[in-house]
Design a protein around this motif. Structure first.
Motif, mmCIF file in Angstrom:
data_model
loop_
_atom_site.group_PDB
_atom_site.id
_atom_site.type_symbol
_atom_site.label_atom_id
_atom_site.label_comp_id
_atom_site.label_asym_id
_atom_site.label_seq_id
_atom_site.Cartn_x
_atom_site.Cartn_y
_atom_site.Cartn_z
ATOM 1 N N GLU A 105 0.834 -1.213 0.000
ATOM 2 C CA GLU A 105 0.000 0.000 0.000
ATOM 3 C C GLU A 105 0.871 1.265 0.000
ATOM 4 O O GLU A 105 0.504 2.269 -0.607
ATOM 5 C CB GLU A 105 -0.958 0.017 1.204
ATOM 6 N N TYR A 106 2.026 1.202 0.644
ATOM 7 C CA TYR A 106 2.962 2.331 0.622
ATOM 8 C C TYR A 106 3.421 2.592 -0.812
ATOM 9 O O TYR A 106 3.436 3.728 -1.282
ATOM 10 C CB TYR A 106 4.161 2.032 1.530
ATOM 11 N N ASP A 107 3.784 1.503 -1.520
ATOM 12 C CA ASP A 107 4.210 1.654 -2.918
ATOM 13 C C ASP A 107 3.097 2.252 -3.770
ATOM 14 O O ASP A 107 3.347 3.082 -4.643
ATOM 15 C CB ASP A 107 4.638 0.297 -3.493
ATOM 16 N N LEU A 108 1.862 1.817 -3.499
ATOM 17 C CA LEU A 108 0.724 2.301 -4.284
ATOM 18 C C LEU A 108 0.415 3.767 -3.982
ATOM 19 O O LEU A 108 0.343 4.601 -4.880
ATOM 20 C CB LEU A 108 -0.507 1.437 -3.992
ATOM 21 N N PHE A 109 0.198 4.061 -2.698
ATOM 22 C CA PHE A 109 -0.258 5.406 -2.319
ATOM 23 C C PHE A 109 0.833 6.464 -2.373
ATOM 24 O O PHE A 109 0.559 7.615 -2.700
ATOM 25 C CB PHE A 109 -0.855 5.393 -0.895
ATOM 26 N N VAL A 110 2.049 6.072 -2.041
ATOM 27 C CA VAL A 110 3.123 7.068 -1.915
ATOM 28 C C VAL A 110 4.032 7.075 -3.139
ATOM 29 O O VAL A 110 4.118 8.085 -3.852
ATOM 30 C CB VAL A 110 3.924 6.832 -0.617
ATOM 31 N N VAL A 111 4.684 5.949 -3.412
ATOM 32 C CA VAL A 111 5.672 5.905 -4.494
ATOM 33 C C VAL A 111 5.017 6.147 -5.855
ATOM 34 O O VAL A 111 5.410 7.048 -6.603
ATOM 35 C CB VAL A 111 6.439 4.554 -4.494
ATOM 36 N N GLN A 112 3.985 5.341 -6.169
ATOM 37 C CA GLN A 112 3.354 5.454 -7.488
ATOM 38 C C GLN A 112 2.596 6.755 -7.657
ATOM 39 O O GLN A 112 2.572 7.333 -8.747
ATOM 40 C CB GLN A 112 2.401 4.267 -7.726
ATOM 41 N N SER A 113 1.938 7.234 -6.589
ATOM 42 C CA SER A 113 1.153 8.469 -6.697
ATOM 43 C C SER A 113 2.041 9.678 -6.957
ATOM 44 O O SER A 113 1.727 10.514 -7.801
ATOM 45 C CB SER A 113 0.335 8.689 -5.421
ATOM 46 N N LEU A 114 3.165 9.756 -6.248
ATOM 47 C CA LEU A 114 4.097 10.872 -6.484
ATOM 48 C C LEU A 114 4.680 10.791 -7.884
ATOM 49 O O LEU A 114 4.807 11.794 -8.573
ATOM 50 C CB LEU A 114 5.225 10.860 -5.442
ATOM 51 N N LYS A 115 4.981 9.571 -8.319
ATOM 52 C CA LYS A 115 5.525 9.369 -9.660
ATOM 53 C C LYS A 115 4.500 9.806 -10.702
ATOM 54 O O LYS A 115 4.827 10.481 -11.677
ATOM 55 C CB LYS A 115 5.871 7.885 -9.844
ATOM 56 N N GLY A 116 3.221 9.450 -10.475
ATOM 57 C CA GLY A 116 2.152 9.828 -11.405
ATOM 58 C C GLY A 116 2.050 11.327 -11.584
ATOM 59 O O GLY A 116 1.921 11.835 -12.701
#
Length: 203
Positions: free
Chosen positions: A92-103
């Motif tokens: 969930e960290y990868d989804l909400f934080v890493v991927q969202s910032l990257k998006g």
């Protein structure tokens, strides 16, 4: 590299763990508060769970809470726990934080590259209703008139559940202009940029 695919992706989707109304509308949070780091975004999600912010965004928990929800959903979905709590929180960290910032970063990069390639058009980030309800990331205007919208998506979006893809397409249809998809790979290279530029120029 962040890993947000696999069986946990299926579990997360089917059980609606990261649905904005069950978690946090994270892209909206990023656009309003503009966090500069992963740590800042984690704290923002926590703050909007524990406090009422004047922005009106409310989180249903912390990133850790979303991981616990994913962990607890395993028994219902699979009848057993296949992944540890640590794995679920990391997912969930990868989804909400890493991927969202990257998006968010990739959207800005897409707008910049399109503006360079389109001499008679202007490309800007969509806001409000177009962004949140109609799932449009960028707006293309020509002579101050909106001509089309663009969704910026990772290539993995094509492998998502059909309900997710259909939901996006149905939201796009509510607008009276065409909406095109611009895909990027894991290295943030745009896959169909030239093709999209040709389509926009021929609008």
């Amino acid at each position: 590299m962040a890993y947000t695919g696999g069986p946990l992706n299926e579990l997360n989707g089917k059980m609606g763990i990261s649905a904005p109304y069950k978690s946090v509308p994270v892209m909206k949070l990023i656009k309003v508060h503009k966090p500069k780091s992963k740590e800042e975004l984690v704290e923002l999600i926590k703050y909007h769970f524990e406090n009422d912010c004047e922005c009106g965004i409310k989180s249903k928990g912390t990133v850790e809470d979303f991981g616990k929800n994913l962990f607890n959903a395993q028994k219902t979905y699979w009848g057993e726990n296949r992944y540890s709590l640590k794995d679920c929180i990391q997912w969930e960290y990868d989804l909400f934080v890493v991927q969202s910032l990257k998006g968010g970063i990739v959207e800005k990069k897409a707008a910049a590259e399109l503006n360079n390639l389109l001499s008679y058009h202007s490309v800007s980030e969509a806001k409000g209703y177009l962004d949140e309800e109609l799932r449009i990331d960028l707006i293309v205007t020509e002579n101050d008139e909106e001509s089309c919208g663009i969704q910026v998506k990772p290539t993995t979006f094509r492998q998502m559940r059909s309900e997710v893809i259909t939901f996006n397409l149905e939201a796009n249809k509510k607008w009276d202009k065409p909406v095109y998809y611009l895909y990027y790979d894991e290295n943030e290279n745009f896959e169909n940029l030239d093709e999209l530029v040709k389509i926009i120029k021929n609008e």
